[in-house]
Design an enzyme around this catalytic site. Structure first.
Site, PDB file in Angstrom:
ATOM      1  N   HIS A  51       0.835  -1.211   0.000  1.00 23.05           N
ATOM      2  CA  HIS A  51       0.000   0.000   0.000  1.00 23.05           C
ATOM      3  C   HIS A  51       0.867   1.257   0.000  1.00 23.05           C
ATOM      4  O   HIS A  51       0.679   2.163  -0.802  1.00 23.05           O
ATOM      5  CB  HIS A  51      -0.931  -0.020   1.225  1.00 23.05           C
ATOM      6  CG  HIS A  51      -1.519   1.307   1.590  1.00 23.05           C
ATOM      7  ND1 HIS A  51      -2.444   1.952   0.792  1.00 23.05           N
ATOM      8  CD2 HIS A  51      -1.314   2.117   2.667  1.00 23.05           C
ATOM      9  CE1 HIS A  51      -2.791   3.096   1.372  1.00 23.05           C
ATOM     10  NE2 HIS A  51      -2.108   3.232   2.500  1.00 23.05           N
ATOM     11  N   PHE A  52       1.864   1.284   0.889  1.00 21.90           N
ATOM     12  CA  PHE A  52       2.573   2.561   0.941  1.00 21.90           C
ATOM     13  C   PHE A  52       3.613   2.712  -0.159  1.00 21.90           C
ATOM     14  O   PHE A  52       4.052   3.818  -0.430  1.00 21.90           O
ATOM     15  CB  PHE A  52       3.078   2.921   2.346  1.00 21.90           C
ATOM     16  CG  PHE A  52       4.152   2.090   2.959  1.00 21.90           C
ATOM     17  CD1 PHE A  52       5.454   2.139   2.500  1.00 21.90           C
ATOM     18  CD2 PHE A  52       3.875   1.318   4.079  1.00 21.90           C
ATOM     19  CE1 PHE A  52       6.448   1.406   3.118  1.00 21.90           C
ATOM     20  CE2 PHE A  52       4.867   0.586   4.707  1.00 21.90           C
ATOM     21  CZ  PHE A  52       6.158   0.625   4.218  1.00 21.90           C
ATOM     22  N   HIS A  53       3.953   1.608  -0.827  1.00 23.49           N
ATOM     23  CA  HIS A  53       4.806   1.820  -2.002  1.00 23.49           C
ATOM     24  C   HIS A  53       3.984   2.351  -3.176  1.00 23.49           C
ATOM     25  O   HIS A  53       4.526   3.001  -4.065  1.00 23.49           O
ATOM     26  CB  HIS A  53       5.568   0.539  -2.367  1.00 23.49           C
ATOM     27  CG  HIS A  53       6.797   0.384  -1.517  1.00 23.49           C
ATOM     28  ND1 HIS A  53       6.779  -0.215  -0.280  1.00 23.49           N
ATOM     29  CD2 HIS A  53       8.074   0.831  -1.693  1.00 23.49           C
ATOM     30  CE1 HIS A  53       7.999  -0.152   0.261  1.00 23.49           C
ATOM     31  NE2 HIS A  53       8.797   0.473  -0.578  1.00 23.49           N
ATOM     32  N   ARG A  87       5.109  -8.303   7.365  1.00 23.65           N
ATOM     33  CA  ARG A  87       5.982  -7.187   7.017  1.00 23.65           C
ATOM     34  C   ARG A  87       7.042  -7.048   8.102  1.00 23.65           C
ATOM     35  O   ARG A  87       7.020  -7.793   9.078  1.00 23.65           O
ATOM     36  CB  ARG A  87       5.173  -5.888   6.873  1.00 23.65           C
ATOM     37  CG  ARG A  87       4.523  -5.431   8.154  1.00 23.65           C
ATOM     38  CD  ARG A  87       3.761  -4.128   8.001  1.00 23.65           C
ATOM     39  NE  ARG A  87       4.651  -2.989   7.847  1.00 23.65           N
ATOM     40  CZ  ARG A  87       4.328  -1.734   8.196  1.00 23.65           C
ATOM     41  NH1 ARG A  87       3.137  -1.467   8.729  1.00 23.65           N
ATOM     42  NH2 ARG A  87       5.163  -0.748   8.021  1.00 23.65           N
ATOM     43  N   ARG A  88       7.937  -6.105   7.930  1.00 20.83           N
ATOM     44  CA  ARG A  88       9.007  -5.806   8.898  1.00 20.83           C
ATOM     45  C   ARG A  88       9.759  -7.070   9.305  1.00 20.83           C
ATOM     46  O   ARG A  88      10.034  -7.288  10.492  1.00 20.83           O
ATOM     47  CB  ARG A  88       8.431  -5.197  10.185  1.00 20.83           C
ATOM     48  CG  ARG A  88       7.635  -3.922  10.038  1.00 20.83           C
ATOM     49  CD  ARG A  88       7.343  -3.348  11.410  1.00 20.83           C
ATOM     50  NE  ARG A  88       6.575  -2.136  11.370  1.00 20.83           N
ATOM     51  CZ  ARG A  88       5.295  -2.053  11.750  1.00 20.83           C
ATOM     52  NH1 ARG A  88       4.657  -3.129  12.172  1.00 20.83           N
ATOM     53  NH2 ARG A  88       4.678  -0.897  11.699  1.00 20.83           N
TER      54      ARG A  88
END
Ligand code: HAS
Length: 550
Positions: free
Chosen positions: A374-376, A439-440
């Site tokens: 999403h944030f990419h 993620r992370r």
């Protein structure tokens, strides 16, 4: 006769350029980290020389999400202020330089501690992960520097208003003031947690930290942060793109209204990043989800406005069929095409945001790599491609050089490489996220679990897309270096659109700043007072710090 071009004053140009140089240096360093990360995560490469995955991930997030953006935005905004509200006074410019150096020193300190492995806490620096105190001090300096820049911009706008009684401030300057007001109010949250919680805790003055309070103060800042990134892109869409295509701004009032709505609704929504966290009553999460859906409205207004502007332009050129106006857009002009690809990316990017914000769906995607996808799409495509498109006229305007045809073609190739790379990388992230990939997290076989094995092809796709993005970074850096130092001398326009000749006059009430600030404060108090008091009243035991994530 050749039209004379309104120029940003040379001294103001120097200030804006200094910001650009730091921004693009951060892009280079952050980009290298990004490339290494995707390769490691594919399982096909290991990092040499004791470099840690989380060390790289922290450098990548801080340099790109925090440093590249903040420096680009402040540089662009100083240039925009100077172009539309007149040359900065010596004092304002001096404040701009003080802000710049404060931010640069802060950046150097924070980067130093990340690179020496003392601050592998990722860009959200979630407690109980603990970094060296220098990491937090550096970030605090970046925030303080940005405040100094913000105040300089407020003073400059106020001076213009004083000299032009009874007139609306120039649209671009008005938007800049909204963005800096949003930033100032939001960054109070991160300043509070860094100064009152993280610094004393990392120095050992306090043993434990209230994790929920620290995360809540972070997200009070962290969500409006994304609109601090987005609004400059919207400034370019609303004000610059109409001029680039040869059209007119659709509505000055609508643009101002959408910015004021961002100011109202972007801050009291941080809980949508904490929907799965215990310790917050679901009622308050619900209230903030409703407010999150309110902040979608100004983006929908922007989408409407862009479609209307493009269509009216095409119709004025003779388009008659439903989508015939598309033909008249200047597809070969990178100053238009690159931000336009950003607009297109925001359609799925924004839809993904609405999915994230929907409480039940958030249970499926939270902490999965879907969110990274999403944030990419949002920051790393919509916003960054718009910034690249702007750099192609802004930098030569400031350096007195030209964006040649050759560079224009290269910029189009860059945008295509970026789009394909992002489609592959972000698409794979979204998909793998739906299969539960976290993620992370670094590469792991998770004890040879079959579910984790299913994620590997997507991780390889991410590496392919990420490598293309790195190539895209090298291309944009080549163009920027040319525009800074080598392109032929000449005059490049800083395009500022105008409204239609017979457009209705913009009402004067948009400059009622005290009223807007009061509404913002009321909304913040409404959304945060009771749950925040609970977090302190009913706090569980705090946590000691954990260091050296490798
Ligand atoms: Fe987001 C997580 C919700 C927008 C960035 N977001 C993140 C994170 C980042 C980020 C960095 O509710 C991760 C933070 C972390 O590390 O944990 N986001 C939203 C919502 C929106 C939204 C509702 N996000 C953004 C923008 C970002 C950004 C913008 C950066 C710039 N986001 C969330 C949520 C999470 C989240 C949850 C937490 C998830 C979790 O569980 O951790 C909205 O603002 C989106 C509204 C946008 C639209 C699109 C409008 C379309 C336009 C384009 C028009 C196109 C034209 C061209 C005109 C409704 C304006 C068309 C022409 C043709 C010819 C077709």
């Amino acid at each position: 006769m050749r039209e004379t071009i309104a120029k940003v004053d040379k001294k103001d140009a120097k200030l804006a350029l200094a910001h650009m140089i730091v921004a693009f240096t951060a892009l280079f360093l952050g980009g290298i980290c990004g490339l290494l990360q995707v390769l490691v995560r594919s399982g096909k490469m290991e990092l040499p020389a004791g470099i840690g995955y989380y060390q790289l991930l922290t450098a990548h997030g801080v340099l790109l999400a925090l440093i590249l953006t903040t420096f680009f935005i402040i540089g662009f905004q100083f240039a925009g202020m100077s172009r539309t509200a007149g040359t900065l006074s010596d004092k304002t410019r001096l404040a701009g330089w003080i802000g710049f150096w404060t931010m640069t020193i802060g950046t150097a300190i924070t980067t130093f501690y990340i690179l020496t492995g003392e601050a592998s806490v990722l860009y959200t620096f979630y407690a109980p992960l603990q970094a060296h105190v220098g990491f937090y001090i550096g970030l605090a300096l970046v925030v303080v520097g940005s405040w100094i820049a913000g105040f300089a911009m407020f003073v400059h706008y106020a001076k213009w208003k004083k000299q032009h009684p009874g007139q609306n401030g120039p649209l671009l300057s008005f938007m800049i003031v909204v963005n800096m007001a949003l930033w100032l109010i939001a960054s109070l949250g991160v300043a509070a947690t860094v100064l009152l919680q993280f610094i004393p805790w990392s120095l050992g003055w306090t043993e434990n930290i209230n994790v929920l309070v620290s995360r809540t103060l972070f997200w009070y800042f962290g969500h409006p942060l994304v609109y601090f990134w987005l609004l400059p892109a919207y400034m370019i869409w609303y004000v610059v793109i109409p001029k680039v295509i040869g059209g007119k701004i659709f509505s000055d009032s609508l643009a101002r209204m959408s910015f004021i709505l961002f100011l109202f609704f972007s801050i009291p929504v941080g809980f949508h990043h904490q929907l799965t966290e215990p310790g917050i009553d679901p009622f308050w999460k619900y209230i903030q989800v409703v407010l999150t859906l309110m902040v979608v409205i100004p983006s929908l207004m922007t989408a409407f406005s862009m479609f209307a502007m493009f269509e009216r332009f095409g119709r004025s050129k003779g388009a008659s069929s439903l989508f015939g106006w598309l033909r008249f857009l200047p597809w070969k002009d990178a100053r238009f095409l690159v931000p336009f690809i950003g607009m297109i990316a925001f359609i799925p990017g924004g839809a993904g945001g609405i999915i994230n914000a929907s409480h039940q769906l958030n249970q499926v995607v939270h902490n999965t790599i879907w969110v990274t996808g999403h944030f990419h799409l949002t920051i790393a495509t919509t916003v960054i491609l718009t910034f690249f498109g702007a750099a192609y006229w802004l930098i030569p305007h400031l350096t007195g050089r030209t964006f040649t045809n050759q560079l224009n073609q290269l910029a189009i190739v860059q945008a295509v490489v970026w789009s394909i790379g992002m489609l592959i990388m972000s698409g794979a992230m979204h998909w793998a996220g739906l299969y539960g990939a976290p993620r992370r997290s670094s590469f792991s076989l998770y004890g040879n679990s079959s579910q984790a094995a299913d994620w590997i092809p997507y991780q390889i796709a991410q590496a392919v897309g990420g490598t293309m993005l790195f190539l895209g970074i090298l291309l944009v850096l080549y163009i920027v270096v040319q525009l800074l130092w080598f392109a032929p001398k000449g005059d490049e326009e800083f395009p500022i659109g105008e409204t239609e000749e017979h457009a209705e006059k913009t009402p004067l009430f948009f400059d009622k700043w005290w009223l807007w600030i009061i509404i913002v404060v009321v909304l913040i108090l409404l959304a945060y007072t009771i749950p925040f008091t609970h977090m302190i009243d009913q706090a569980p035991p705090g946590s000691p710090g954990y260091r050296n994530l490798c």
